[in-house]
Design a protein around this motif. Structure first.
Motif, PDB file in Angstrom:
ATOM      1  N   ASN A   5       0.869  -1.179   0.000  1.00  0.00           N
ATOM      2  CA  ASN A   5       0.000   0.000   0.000  1.00  0.00           C
ATOM      3  C   ASN A   5       0.904   1.226   0.000  1.00  0.00           C
ATOM      4  N   GLU A   6       1.279   1.648  -1.199  1.00  0.00           N
ATOM      5  CA  GLU A   6       2.181   2.785  -1.350  1.00  0.00           C
ATOM      6  C   GLU A   6       1.560   3.811  -2.288  1.00  0.00           C
ATOM      7  N   GLY A   7       1.243   4.975  -1.749  1.00  0.00           N
ATOM      8  CA  GLY A   7       0.626   6.001  -2.576  1.00  0.00           C
ATOM      9  C   GLY A   7      -0.683   5.517  -3.155  1.00  0.00           C
ATOM     10  N   LEU A   8      -0.760   5.498  -4.472  1.00  0.00           N
ATOM     11  CA  LEU A   8      -1.964   5.039  -5.143  1.00  0.00           C
ATOM     12  C   LEU A   8      -1.841   3.602  -5.630  1.00  0.00           C
ATOM     13  N   LYS A   9      -0.749   2.938  -5.275  1.00  0.00           N
ATOM     14  CA  LYS A   9      -0.539   1.557  -5.701  1.00  0.00           C
ATOM     15  C   LYS A   9      -0.951   0.595  -4.601  1.00  0.00           C
ATOM     16  N   ARG A  10      -1.633  -0.462  -4.989  1.00  0.00           N
ATOM     17  CA  ARG A  10      -2.057  -1.499  -4.054  1.00  0.00           C
ATOM     18  C   ARG A  10      -1.687  -2.863  -4.631  1.00  0.00           C
ATOM     19  N   ALA A  11      -1.415  -3.820  -3.722  1.00  0.00           N
ATOM     20  CA  ALA A  11      -1.148  -5.197  -4.141  1.00  0.00           C
ATOM     21  C   ALA A  11      -1.771  -6.138  -3.117  1.00  0.00           C
ATOM     22  N   TYR A  12      -2.290  -7.269  -3.607  1.00  0.00           N
ATOM     23  CA  TYR A  12      -2.981  -8.230  -2.742  1.00  0.00           C
ATOM     24  C   TYR A  12      -2.656  -9.644  -3.210  1.00  0.00           C
ATOM     25  N   THR A  13      -2.741 -10.569  -2.268  1.00  0.00           N
ATOM     26  CA  THR A  13      -2.839 -11.971  -2.638  1.00  0.00           C
ATOM     27  C   THR A  13      -4.257 -12.420  -2.326  1.00  0.00           C
ATOM     28  N   VAL A  14      -4.842 -13.088  -3.293  1.00  0.00           N
ATOM     29  CA  VAL A  14      -6.224 -13.553  -3.147  1.00  0.00           C
ATOM     30  C   VAL A  14      -6.226 -15.060  -3.376  1.00  0.00           C
ATOM     31  N   THR A  15      -6.717 -15.779  -2.402  1.00  0.00           N
ATOM     32  CA  THR A  15      -6.742 -17.237  -2.491  1.00  0.00           C
ATOM     33  C   THR A  15      -8.170 -17.722  -2.688  1.00  0.00           C
ATOM     34  N   ILE A  16      -8.369 -18.447  -3.787  1.00  0.00           N
ATOM     35  CA  ILE A  16      -9.681 -19.025  -4.083  1.00  0.00           C
ATOM     36  C   ILE A  16      -9.617 -20.510  -3.728  1.00  0.00           C
ATOM     37  N   ALA A  17     -10.489 -20.939  -2.861  1.00  0.00           N
ATOM     38  CA  ALA A  17     -10.463 -22.325  -2.392  1.00  0.00           C
ATOM     39  C   ALA A  17     -10.754 -23.296  -3.526  1.00  0.00           C
ATOM     40  N   ALA A  18     -10.035 -24.416  -3.514  1.00  0.00           N
ATOM     41  CA  ALA A  18     -10.248 -25.449  -4.531  1.00  0.00           C
ATOM     42  C   ALA A  18     -11.686 -25.933  -4.519  1.00  0.00           C
ATOM     43  N   THR A  19     -12.308 -25.987  -3.310  1.00  0.00           N
ATOM     44  CA  THR A  19     -13.690 -26.465  -3.220  1.00  0.00           C
ATOM     45  C   THR A  19     -14.649 -25.529  -3.955  1.00  0.00           C
ATOM     46  N   ALA A  20     -14.355 -24.216  -3.927  1.00  0.00           N
ATOM     47  CA  ALA A  20     -15.219 -23.248  -4.618  1.00  0.00           C
ATOM     48  C   ALA A  20     -15.118 -23.432  -6.130  1.00  0.00           C
ATOM     49  N   ILE A  21     -13.899 -23.675  -6.604  1.00  0.00           N
ATOM     50  CA  ILE A  21     -13.721 -23.895  -8.040  1.00  0.00           C
ATOM     51  C   ILE A  21     -14.381 -25.197  -8.458  1.00  0.00           C
ATOM     52  N   ALA A  22     -14.226 -26.238  -7.634  1.00  0.00           N
ATOM     53  CA  ALA A  22     -14.822 -27.540  -7.942  1.00  0.00           C
ATOM     54  C   ALA A  22     -16.340 -27.448  -7.989  1.00  0.00           C
TER      55      ALA A  22
END
Length: 520
Positions: A8-25
């Motif tokens: 979270n620097e200035g106007l830049k943002r970065a995230y890790t987003v984890t999608i559960a395998a069960t949701a994809i299945a």
């Protein structure tokens, strides 16, 4: 789904987003159930193909679709939960080694729009420079039309041709004693002094009389488009068949009726309106520049680098295109290269002002109505072939960014008009030259990029009004013209000193028409 902010620097943002395998299945199973009734296989009744066979046949494609849908849903959730206002489309990467049956770990990077407080509009003052249209200007416009409509009558036996007279001539052009293609004509009308033929042609026919035959020598310009004639000395065998004089022009009702109008007063009224309309656009440009300068002076906030880069690339592309059309493109390109940093600053200003005006518009309920948008789409579709128009309409309706770019100029006009209405405006009469000087006075006047509210909310770079920074370098003559014409795209072509000429083949004309005939 798990979301972790990593930067979270200035106007830049970065995230890790984890999608559960069960949701994809679960999404995959849902897709299989949806498509199974539509699958046809030998040995099975329609809609009775087992799910395991559907998975075997279409599993990879269904998995890919389910994964993409899960990623889109995850991004929507990220934006909503984190209350983000993306400035551009987020960058998304899927972790290496991902395979079906595993959690999908996404790395998401994006820039967000700055938080801008809607400025107070109290105390906004602007000066409106207006150019009154005089009776003399109207009469000059009438006379110009009369000049284009003038008729010629036979001058009588023995008349000696002078500038302003018309000759009817036959001519044969010769290069090295041989006629050249396109260099001959019969019964060609030539108005002496009009400058429609190459230099030296008309001048040598002054003093001619009907029935006279003469040979003249002329040299084609070195830059004449027809290479076989450029810079070459040629001769023309000429027979003068008639000498005619121009009839006297009278600004009366008969003249107006010949133009399809009811009276000369109606013509004057129409011309006065046209003259007023010509300067009204310049007046608006001058007021808009004032407005932008006032806003720019009072606001300084960070802007998304990606938006600045996109704006700079648009400016730079226009400038380099114009530079390459100059007589000395290398010099023109070097000149703008030396000022590259200045243009990047212009891009920053344009983006900042665009975001600010968008914020003002949204805070005050400025919007483009559905009816106005429909009209914009229909008007834009007219530039396409009839068979392609409906496809264009559907494209605009299905692509938010394309729709935003189409809507942006009208939205900008509405925001600017809103601010004009809020401002305390004083009016001062000036000459046309003074108005133009006022427009050109600010050498650092940088038109704004105007963000459409829909584009901003959609996280796209704002569509821009096609104005270019105004500078003095020769490579930017057209850019300056576009800057002076608020809301007008940079010109792809501009009028030449020679003027436009109908395309023909004989090459005794000026270089403005590469294959023009000597005669009109």
């Amino acid at each position: 789904m798990q979301i972790v902010e990593t930067s979270n620097e200035g106007l830049k943002r970065a995230y890790t987003v984890t999608i559960a395998a069960t949701a994809i299945a679960a999404r995959i199973e849902g897709e299989i159930k949806k498509v199974a009734p539509q699958v046809r296989m030998p040995g099975f009744r329609p809609g009775k193909v087992p799910a395991n066979l559907v998975r075997k046949l279409h599993g990879p494609a269904i998995h890919q679709e389910a994964l993409e849908a899960s990623i889109r849903e995850a991004l929507d959730t990220l934006v909503a939960q984190q209350a983000l206002r993306p400035a551009t489309q987020p960058s998304v990467s899927l972790g290496e080694g991902y395979a079906e049956g595993q959690d999908a770990e996404l790395t998401v990077a994006l820039e967000v729009l700055p938080v801008i407080a809607a400025p107070s509009l109290d105390g906004l003052k602007l000066e409106k420079l207006v150019v009154p249209v005089t009776d003399e200007q109207v009469e000059e416009a009438v006379a110009r039309i009369g000049e284009g409509q003038k008729t010629f009558a036979d001058a009588g036996e023995g008349a000696v041709a002078k500038d302003g007279d018309q000759l009817i001539i036959d001519f044969v052009g010769k290069l090295d004693g041989e006629p050249f293609e396109g260099g001959s004509a019969e019964d060609a009308p030539l108005e002496l002094g009009a400058g429609r033929f190459i230099p030296g042609f008309e001048e040598q026919l002054v003093g001619s009389t009907a029935g006279e035959e003469k040979t003249i020598t002329v040299t084609f310009p070195a830059d004449y488009p027809a290479e076989n004639l450029a810079g070459k000395e040629t001769t023309f065998d000429i027979t003068v068949k008639a000498v005619k004089v121009a009839g006297e022009f009278e600004a009366n009702d008969d003249f107006a009726k010949a133009l399809g109008l009811e009276s000369i007063e109606q013509l004057r009224t129409l011309l006065r309106g046209q003259l007023e309309q010509e300067t009204a656009g310049q007046t608006r440009t001058q007021m808009k520049r004032q407005l932008l300068d006032v806003l720019a002076a009072d606001h300084d906030f960070d802007v998304p680098p990606s938006m600045v880069e996109a704006e700079f690339e648009q400016i730079w592309q226009q400038l380099t295109t114009e530079a390459q059309r100059e007589d000395n493109p290398e010099e023109a390109l070097a000149e703008i290269e030396a000022e590259k940093d200045d243009y990047r600053k212009i891009a920053v200003r344009r983006v900042r002002l665009g975001l600010l005006l968008s914020e003002i518009g949204q805070a005050n309920g400025v919007a483009v109505s559905a009816q106005e948008m429909e009209m914009l789409i229909r008007q834009a579709a007219q530039q396409y072939r009839e068979e392609d128009r409906q496809r264009f309409v559907e494209y605009i309706r299905n692509e938010p960014l394309a729709a935003a770019q189409l809507r942006a100029p009208l939205y900008e006009d509405k925001v600017v008009d809103f601010l004009f209405d809020k401002a305390e405006v004083t009016t001062r009469e000036v000459t046309r030259e003074e108005l133009q000087a006022a427009i050109e006075a600010d050498e650092n006047g940088n038109p704004a990029v105007i963000a459409d509210e829909a584009a901003t909310d959609a996280g796209e770079a704002p569509a821009v009004e096609a104005e270019a920074p105004k500078k003095k370098a020769p490579a930017r003559k057209k850019a300056a013209a576009a800057d002076a014409a608020e809301g007008a795209p940079a010109a792809e072509a501009e009028a030449t000193d020679e003027g436009a000429a109908p395309k023909k083949k004989a090459p005794a004309r000026k270089k403005a028409a590469a294959e023009d005939a000597p005669a009109e």
